[in-house]
Design a protein around this motif. Sequence first.
Motif, PDB file in Angstrom:
ATOM      1  N   ARG A   1      -3.079  10.097   0.123  1.00  0.00           N
ATOM      2  CA  ARG A   1      -3.242  10.543   1.509  1.00  0.00           C
ATOM      3  C   ARG A   1      -3.691   9.413   2.414  1.00  0.00           C
ATOM      4  N   ALA A   2      -4.829   9.600   3.118  1.00  0.00           N
ATOM      5  CA  ALA A   2      -5.203   8.645   4.173  1.00  0.00           C
ATOM      6  C   ALA A   2      -6.163   7.572   3.674  1.00  0.00           C
ATOM      7  N   ARG A   3      -6.349   7.438   2.357  1.00  0.00           N
ATOM      8  CA  ARG A   3      -7.272   6.440   1.842  1.00  0.00           C
ATOM      9  C   ARG A   3      -6.654   5.051   1.953  1.00  0.00           C
ATOM     10  N   THR A   4      -7.466   4.069   2.333  1.00  0.00           N
ATOM     11  CA  THR A   4      -6.984   2.694   2.422  1.00  0.00           C
ATOM     12  C   THR A   4      -7.206   1.980   1.095  1.00  0.00           C
ATOM     13  N   ALA A   5      -6.440   0.919   0.877  1.00  0.00           N
ATOM     14  CA  ALA A   5      -6.579   0.155  -0.365  1.00  0.00           C
ATOM     15  C   ALA A   5      -7.972  -0.442  -0.484  1.00  0.00           C
ATOM     16  N   GLU A   6      -8.552  -0.868   0.647  1.00  0.00           N
ATOM     17  CA  GLU A   6      -9.889  -1.460   0.616  1.00  0.00           C
ATOM     18  C   GLU A   6     -10.924  -0.449   0.131  1.00  0.00           C
ATOM     19  N   ASP A   7     -10.828   0.806   0.624  1.00  0.00           N
ATOM     20  CA  ASP A   7     -11.765   1.844   0.194  1.00  0.00           C
ATOM     21  C   ASP A   7     -11.610   2.127  -1.299  1.00  0.00           C
ATOM     22  N   VAL A   8     -10.385   2.186  -1.762  1.00  0.00           N
ATOM     23  CA  VAL A   8     -10.138   2.485  -3.178  1.00  0.00           C
ATOM     24  C   VAL A   8     -10.709   1.383  -4.065  1.00  0.00           C
ATOM     25  N   VAL A   9     -10.471   0.129  -3.685  1.00  0.00           N
ATOM     26  CA  VAL A   9     -10.975  -0.990  -4.483  1.00  0.00           C
ATOM     27  C   VAL A   9     -12.499  -0.982  -4.512  1.00  0.00           C
TER      28      VAL A   9
ATOM     29  N   VAL B   1       8.427 -19.562   1.956  1.00  0.00           N
ATOM     30  CA  VAL B   1       7.380 -19.213   0.998  1.00  0.00           C
ATOM     31  C   VAL B   1       6.115 -18.784   1.734  1.00  0.00           C
ATOM     32  N   ARG B   2       5.754 -19.494   2.782  1.00  0.00           N
ATOM     33  CA  ARG B   2       4.566 -19.122   3.559  1.00  0.00           C
ATOM     34  C   ARG B   2       4.817 -17.864   4.389  1.00  0.00           C
ATOM     35  N   PHE B   3       6.042 -17.739   4.896  1.00  0.00           N
ATOM     36  CA  PHE B   3       6.359 -16.577   5.722  1.00  0.00           C
ATOM     37  C   PHE B   3       6.349 -15.290   4.917  1.00  0.00           C
ATOM     38  N   ALA B   4       6.697 -15.346   3.635  1.00  0.00           N
ATOM     39  CA  ALA B   4       6.758 -14.132   2.814  1.00  0.00           C
ATOM     40  C   ALA B   4       5.410 -13.414   2.797  1.00  0.00           C
ATOM     41  N   GLU B   5       4.309 -14.164   2.726  1.00  0.00           N
ATOM     42  CA  GLU B   5       2.995 -13.538   2.760  1.00  0.00           C
ATOM     43  C   GLU B   5       2.764 -12.824   4.087  1.00  0.00           C
ATOM     44  N   LYS B   6       3.152 -13.473   5.169  1.00  0.00           N
ATOM     45  CA  LYS B   6       2.994 -12.847   6.482  1.00  0.00           C
ATOM     46  C   LYS B   6       3.889 -11.628   6.617  1.00  0.00           C
ATOM     47  N   TRP B   7       5.035 -11.669   5.994  1.00  0.00           N
ATOM     48  CA  TRP B   7       5.957 -10.532   6.009  1.00  0.00           C
ATOM     49  C   TRP B   7       5.300  -9.313   5.366  1.00  0.00           C
TER      50      TRP B   7
ATOM     51  N   THR C   1      -8.451  -7.556   2.424  1.00  0.00           N
ATOM     52  CA  THR C   1      -7.135  -6.932   2.575  1.00  0.00           C
ATOM     53  C   THR C   1      -6.030  -7.932   2.275  1.00  0.00           C
ATOM     54  N   ARG C   2      -6.184  -9.156   2.761  1.00  0.00           N
ATOM     55  CA  ARG C   2      -5.165 -10.170   2.497  1.00  0.00           C
ATOM     56  C   ARG C   2      -5.049 -10.440   0.995  1.00  0.00           C
ATOM     57  N   SER C   3      -6.168 -10.420   0.287  1.00  0.00           N
ATOM     58  CA  SER C   3      -6.115 -10.625  -1.168  1.00  0.00           C
ATOM     59  C   SER C   3      -5.387  -9.488  -1.860  1.00  0.00           C
ATOM     60  N   ASN C   4      -5.641  -8.246  -1.401  1.00  0.00           N
ATOM     61  CA  ASN C   4      -4.946  -7.099  -1.984  1.00  0.00           C
ATOM     62  C   ASN C   4      -3.439  -7.172  -1.725  1.00  0.00           C
ATOM     63  N   ILE C   5      -3.072  -7.649  -0.537  1.00  0.00           N
ATOM     64  CA  ILE C   5      -1.649  -7.779  -0.215  1.00  0.00           C
ATOM     65  C   ILE C   5      -1.010  -8.849  -1.091  1.00  0.00           C
ATOM     66  N   GLU C   6      -1.723  -9.936  -1.361  1.00  0.00           N
ATOM     67  CA  GLU C   6      -1.199 -10.967  -2.252  1.00  0.00           C
ATOM     68  C   GLU C   6      -0.954 -10.407  -3.653  1.00  0.00           C
ATOM     69  N   LEU C   7      -1.852  -9.523  -4.104  1.00  0.00           N
ATOM     70  CA  LEU C   7      -1.634  -8.889  -5.406  1.00  0.00           C
ATOM     71  C   LEU C   7      -0.393  -8.002  -5.369  1.00  0.00           C
TER      72      LEU C   7
ATOM     73  N   MET D   1      -4.663  -1.785  -7.889  1.00  0.00           N
ATOM     74  CA  MET D   1      -3.657  -1.511  -6.870  1.00  0.00           C
ATOM     75  C   MET D   1      -2.288  -2.066  -7.260  1.00  0.00           C
ATOM     76  N   LEU D   2      -2.180  -2.703  -8.426  1.00  0.00           N
ATOM     77  CA  LEU D   2      -0.887  -3.218  -8.880  1.00  0.00           C
ATOM     78  C   LEU D   2      -0.084  -2.098  -9.524  1.00  0.00           C
ATOM     79  N   LYS D   3       1.122  -1.887  -9.044  1.00  0.00           N
ATOM     80  CA  LYS D   3       1.986  -0.877  -9.639  1.00  0.00           C
ATOM     81  C   LYS D   3       2.331  -1.289 -11.070  1.00  0.00           C
ATOM     82  N   GLY D   4       2.087  -0.379 -12.014  1.00  0.00           N
ATOM     83  CA  GLY D   4       2.383  -0.658 -13.412  1.00  0.00           C
ATOM     84  C   GLY D   4       1.218  -1.224 -14.197  1.00  0.00           C
ATOM     85  N   TRP D   5       0.051  -1.393 -13.547  1.00  0.00           N
ATOM     86  CA  TRP D   5      -1.115  -1.943 -14.247  1.00  0.00           C
ATOM     87  C   TRP D   5      -1.700  -0.881 -15.174  1.00  0.00           C
ATOM     88  N   VAL D   6      -1.830  -1.201 -16.452  1.00  0.00           N
ATOM     89  CA  VAL D   6      -2.383  -0.269 -17.431  1.00  0.00           C
ATOM     90  C   VAL D   6      -3.899  -0.258 -17.277  1.00  0.00           C
TER      91      VAL D   6
END
Length: 857
Positions: free
Chosen positions: A17-25, A441-447, A489-495, A43-48
Amino acid sequence: MSGQEKFQVVSAGKTLRARTAEDVVREAAQTFSIPVAKARRLMLKGWVIKDQLSSKQVIEYRTRLQKIGLRVEVFPAGKYDNRELLAKLQFAQKRRNRNDVTRNAKPVEVAAEAAPAVSAGSSESSPAQPESPKRSPIANRKTDKPEPRPENGKSRAREQIEALFSDEPQQWKGVGIKRFILVLGAGAAAMVPGLFVLLAVFSIYSAVRTLWQIAQAIMSGNLGVLGIVSCMVTLLLIAFTVALLVWPFFFARRFEDGDKKGVVVLSRRDAQGLYLLLDVLAEKANLPKVSDIHVTAGAEVVAGPISFAGLRARQLPLNLGLGAVCSLPGRELAALVARALGIYRDTPRGLAARLIQGSSRRLQLMQWALENERSAVAPQGECAAPIKPLHGLLAVTGRVLMPVIDQLADIHHKLTAPVARLLERDGDACAARVLGSDDFVRFAEKWHQLVHAELVAVEINREAEVASQRLSDFPGAIRWILENLDSETRSNIELAMAQTSDPWDSAQAADNERIAWVEELTLSPLMNKAFSVQKLIDGLPALRESVSAGMSVESARAVENQRLLCASKEAEASLQVLGEYFNQLPLREVLPEAPPSADEFAEMDLQSVIDWLRGKLVDARELEQRLDQLRARSAAISLGAGLIKSQVKIEPQDYYLSGSTPAAAEESLNDNRARVGELQQQYRQIFAAFVLRVQRAVDAMSGEQGQAAREIQQQLAAYCAIAPQAEKLERYADILGLMIDSLSLDTSQRELIQKFYDMAAAGLAAAFDGADRNNSLRASGLPESLEARVGRITAYGLPQDRQGVMDALQAMEIRCKGASAAILEHYRIQLAPLLESCLKQERSMGVRPLRLVGNLR
């Protein structure tokens, strides 16, 4: 199911629902006592998350993880492991380290070309930053009058735009897909659509054959009543089959017509500079030309809808998100455009891409329509009364066929996955050709960050709609969120970049594998000068307001971005004071009205109370976590008990019930209620000691300071009357959220859904009534705060269709959570001045502070 079977809990990479990744972490780190860096991996899809669990342990783990807001899946033990994900993370870290070295060795021009900043509430473009030495002098002016052409026949504007591009000849380095591979891919992609074509042809043949039989019977004079009835039944069955399967596939885009109200067609007259830029980009990069620009409020840049005529003529429409226009420098936006057009740059590629991505999109829309009771006679869910029975029959039959559509989608993805990946990489190569491999390569992170910013803006706008409000400048909100992302948040997005992207969605940002492939191409940039696209669109502020209005219902009132994107200064200041006073122990409910009555507290002075509290902080944290688990169970038990009373078949263990009878459900409710009451009594006793701490400090105050503190205490006492309402609203929100996640919301559950919906509506009305009737709360402005947060609505109706029911439940869940949060936030703001005075008094008395044990977070 055997008791010896083992399972593993795997992260789905999504929040509930409305939970943010930062709150979950953050909550995961607290709940499982692990470092935040390790919690981010959840927050990684497929992480056991946990392997080799029994069925009972799986239920416990899944419940705890869903309570903190993480969506998880359960698989047989040993099906997945973390080695592949860890390898991807290590590769991403090496790539970032390599980029850091490159960035330090040779400063890049991306920083210089960053688009001008805009405030959260701004609807105007900010002044451009000082031009770098390579900045192109594109004038911000209207081009209604024809410019004088120089001898070479080119206009001055075109020469200026061509100056943005490199003159050095470039050798194309792309995927190099061979024609026969594209043909094979198109053939594989045509198999599933071919089934629907065959069904359509068979339906037409059967209908024509039946009509011909009727004509033959008329001509021979053998037409009887039985023959007429038989032919009519056959025609009706054919029509029903066409309406159920054929029409939804071939006209699937009719289901999303309701989402096009915020789309504005940008004519060449209003954006001659932008069209000219895209024409030059198409020539330089060998891309199809843009025939029309459809402007949206989001951040997606995609080509479509794609027609065969457009593919042959190499002229395609472009859907351009103003969120990307406002957030990205010109070179990066041009790269997204090049990627959107690149996979259609010749007819074989375009045909393969249209079949692969278009068919996947059709099946996805078809699944969505079946799930949400949409049909050929009611694409938007509404139809005239005479055809409602037909719509209902189509909806019920469609649900039966949902597994078939799921299987067809899986077959299509398996058949087209290899070519879809090649086309995906081909598009990335087109984008990298504009920016160069290093800058891509640098733009992909910003994307990825841009995609995240859009999702956050959508969620904020949706929550604001509950109070009949909306963001006045949605593209500006995306940009503000992008520029204000915190490091966590930026670290979570990198993951998240380690997760494999969906090749059937052309708008998905590049994952680590795609980035590594582009890096190996070592492409030099086609565009190496900075510029701003915003200057090329006339009337951009008005256009942003127009598309922003289309993001919400017509009744929503435009509100300045800053009010919805940022917390108030008073709320932020109060949280700082409360964090210091409670040593970062969150205040999640109103403080008890009176201090503890036990004899041991009667003789305690201020220092003794603080010393006692210092020894209870860890206990308070543990009690808080246990209460959260029991409250989550309480919502599940209440819902399970309601389902049993409604005679809906359930698995008792899924709802923490001891059995499947009403008596067992009642026993589970009473047992959980008793455990919650016991823990709540211990938890509130600790906070009652905080009340005693406040009282001891106030007693030590003198003069006007003491009088002001006592007046605040009297005002705060009024919140004790409305505190139970806030607690009920939070509980109703949990139940509604669980209903959305776990129930099918069909007609068999209608009575139960209506019951809890009405209870939540009554609780919301009681909260407003309590705030209005209390003089102190009314004087403090609580009713106004509640109305601003969730709106004051007197009539709550529950629609008949499934999608309408889901929307209503989500809106009510947001209202209940918003009202509870508004009450507690208002209380914190009123409490903060009192606690600040107490802290000053404690410092003046030389009392040892509570923070000596450190931060508990």
